[in-house]
Design an enzyme around this catalytic site. Sequence first.
Site, mmCIF file in Angstrom:
data_model
loop_
_atom_site.group_PDB
_atom_site.id
_atom_site.type_symbol
_atom_site.label_atom_id
_atom_site.label_comp_id
_atom_site.label_asym_id
_atom_site.label_seq_id
_atom_site.Cartn_x
_atom_site.Cartn_y
_atom_site.Cartn_z
ATOM 1 N N VAL A 11 0.824 -1.202 0.000
ATOM 2 C CA VAL A 11 0.000 0.000 0.000
ATOM 3 C C VAL A 11 0.871 1.269 0.000
ATOM 4 C CG1 VAL A 11 -0.260 0.067 2.522
ATOM 5 C CG2 VAL A 11 -2.094 0.976 1.097
ATOM 6 N N LYS A 62 3.594 1.713 2.464
ATOM 7 C CA LYS A 62 4.050 2.037 3.829
ATOM 8 C C LYS A 62 5.499 2.486 3.844
ATOM 9 C CE LYS A 62 3.408 -2.073 5.604
ATOM 10 N NZ LYS A 62 2.831 -2.872 4.521
ATOM 11 N N LYS A 68 -15.243 1.608 3.742
ATOM 12 C CA LYS A 68 -15.561 0.486 4.650
ATOM 13 C C LYS A 68 -14.351 -0.396 4.980
ATOM 14 C CE LYS A 68 -19.368 0.162 5.708
ATOM 15 N NZ LYS A 68 -20.569 -0.441 5.145
ATOM 16 N N GLY A 128 21.805 -10.930 -10.984
ATOM 17 C CA GLY A 128 20.907 -12.073 -11.069
ATOM 18 C C GLY A 128 21.584 -13.357 -10.637
ATOM 19 N N CYS A 152 27.110 -6.575 -11.376
ATOM 20 C CA CYS A 152 27.341 -7.870 -10.732
ATOM 21 C C CYS A 152 27.277 -9.023 -11.741
ATOM 22 C CB CYS A 152 26.379 -8.058 -9.563
ATOM 23 S SG CYS A 152 27.034 -9.216 -8.352
ATOM 24 N N GLY A 182 25.830 -8.918 -14.358
ATOM 25 C CA GLY A 182 26.027 -8.196 -15.616
ATOM 26 C C GLY A 182 27.506 -8.121 -15.986
ATOM 27 N N HIS A 218 27.299 -3.542 -6.494
ATOM 28 C CA HIS A 218 26.007 -2.964 -6.894
ATOM 29 C C HIS A 218 25.983 -1.464 -6.599
ATOM 30 C CE1 HIS A 218 23.771 -6.751 -7.611
ATOM 31 N NE2 HIS A 218 24.599 -7.244 -6.700
ATOM 32 N N GLU A 256 23.991 0.665 -7.543
ATOM 33 C CA GLU A 256 22.615 1.164 -7.400
ATOM 34 C C GLU A 256 22.191 1.304 -5.936
ATOM 35 O OE1 GLU A 256 23.480 -1.766 -8.658
ATOM 36 O OE2 GLU A 256 22.080 -3.376 -8.174
HETATM 37 N N1 GLN Z 1 25.076 -14.962 -9.391
HETATM 38 C C1 GLN Z 1 26.240 -14.164 -9.321
HETATM 39 C C2 GLN Z 1 27.091 -14.501 -8.087
HETATM 40 O O1 GLN Z 1 26.599 -15.045 -7.140
HETATM 41 C C3 GLN Z 1 25.902 -12.690 -9.351
HETATM 42 C C4 GLN Z 1 25.103 -12.220 -8.189
HETATM 43 C C5 GLN Z 1 24.466 -10.881 -8.397
HETATM 44 O O2 GLN Z 1 24.261 -10.440 -9.526
HETATM 45 N N2 GLN Z 1 24.096 -10.210 -7.321
HETATM 46 O O3 GLN Z 1 28.242 -14.194 -8.042
#
Ligand code: GLN
Length: 547
Positions: free
Chosen positions: A15, A17, A189, A362, A389, A391, A520, A522
């Site tokens: 919602v 929060k 409600k 990923g 990462c 990537g 990362h 980001e």
């Molecule tokens: N799977 C990759 C690793 O474990 C990259 C992890 C990620 O992108 N956060 O090293």
Amino acid sequence: MPKYIFVCGGVISGVGKGVATASIARILEWYGYRTTCLKIDPYVNVDAGTMNPIEHGEVFVLKDGTECDQDMGHYERFLNKELTKENYMTTGSVYLSLIQKERSLYFDGKCVEVVPHVPLEVIEKINRAQKLTKSEIVLIEIGGTVGEYQNLLFLEAVRILKQKFPRDVLLILVSYLPYQGEGMELKTKPTQYAIRTLNSAGLHPDFVLARAIKPLDQIRKEKIAFNCNLNPEDIISAPDEKLIYKIPLNFEKDKLGLKILKKLNLKPRKKKVDNKEKWAKEIEKIERLNKEVKIGIVGKYFKTGDFILSDAYISVIEAIKHASWSLGYKPKIDWLNSEEYEKDKNKLEDLKNYNGIIIPGGFGSRGVEGKILAIQYCRENKIPCLGLCYGLQLMIVEFARNVCGLKNAHTTEVNPKTKYPVIDILEEQKKLLKEKLYGGTMRLGDWECEIKKGTIAYRAYKKTNILERHRHRYEVNPRYHRILQKYGFIFSGISQKGLLVEIGELSQKNHPFFLGTQFHPEFKSKFLHPHPLFMEFIKSAIRLTSN
Ligand code: GLN
């Protein structure tokens, strides 16, 4: 005596929060108070690190390596503060520390009970965070929705604190009002029921934030107030707002900050810790932007049934926004499903429609070959490309295969038997996995990185030593550093005297922007404080725009 503001949710989950909590903290800082935000997740998981992003959205990582809920990212981005493990708890972590105390005879033979010991443990954790951050006002967001079984013990903690310190503790309900379309009204409600559910837990909200697709009018504010023993002024309209950083300003239109201070017996301070005008000016500027930069995120789609959850990449999206706005551009962000490229390589041509491509982090093998194809396309067609990462790891795999001639090179995460394991797991990680020690054992949180002069990375950071947040088990395999460098991959960020690659890039003589990070970036980008690498990436993307 510190003050406490609890925030809980009614009617639906998701919602808002987290953003509401961050916004209120932001406002109170504008009035000169030192705040901090805590998140309580009702899960039994000890942290968010073991949760699938489809289940739980992005796993945010703090500087100390805590893997936590994405709302912690909102707190950091709104407050421009770095939080630590003390700011996050789950049912699992509360029970874990309570049981550890019991095992060490802390309770001296007493019977340890769910009530009051669990809520008291929660309160103790909140107090610890308050002391550590020296905050005058602590905001605590309780995950989940009122009425569900799993957050009852947290509401009990609120009840205990509120009963003990009635003038120092507030409860805010962020509730949802459905709207069925033209000719209908916002329905109150379900919110009334949510308030009654709080009543049955011995609680009454001090404010209700009425989330809906439209503003809440006076008539319906009075209806909720009349039915639920509230003052209409304490019901705050909170309509959908695309630009989340505008929400603190929207709340201020209803004077929420002053109303909260009044109930807490506090006065607005003259000396402002932060600059509200600067924030408001930036919002005005963003709303006037008309030049567009188009960014594609090539990931695996997080599909559940008929719905796609973009929450899994929320910090990446926010980082793109922060940098684009600060450079005077409106970002247009698209989701590109890497699995599509595996089915039909012609689809790669679509990448030409973007000014920049991001390959986000990923895990696992789904969609990986499609990501590698996309990276190759960006490299060969000189489309700015930022790898985060996984990537970066896949940029290395692509480069090894197609430039260094290491056929079928791979990461051992996907192909443990590859002839050329250019990305591999470290020995110490192998041991952990053998013993099934998965929770909180990746390379996590802040790690130092040394930046090489004369590179894109150096141009971005303008210094040689930085700290960035990590979350991964695999690394660029040191056995392949030489050959990768020989063919032109520049390791512009390294750690442990070159053993680990933190940033890799191609020379700008050959490509406008082709850079990947093992960390990362980001997670460190904030509103009004964009991340330097995202700035460099967006700058090179802007050079490709037609406006
Ligand atoms: N799977 C990759 C690793 O474990 C990259 C992890 C990620 O992108 N956060 O090293």
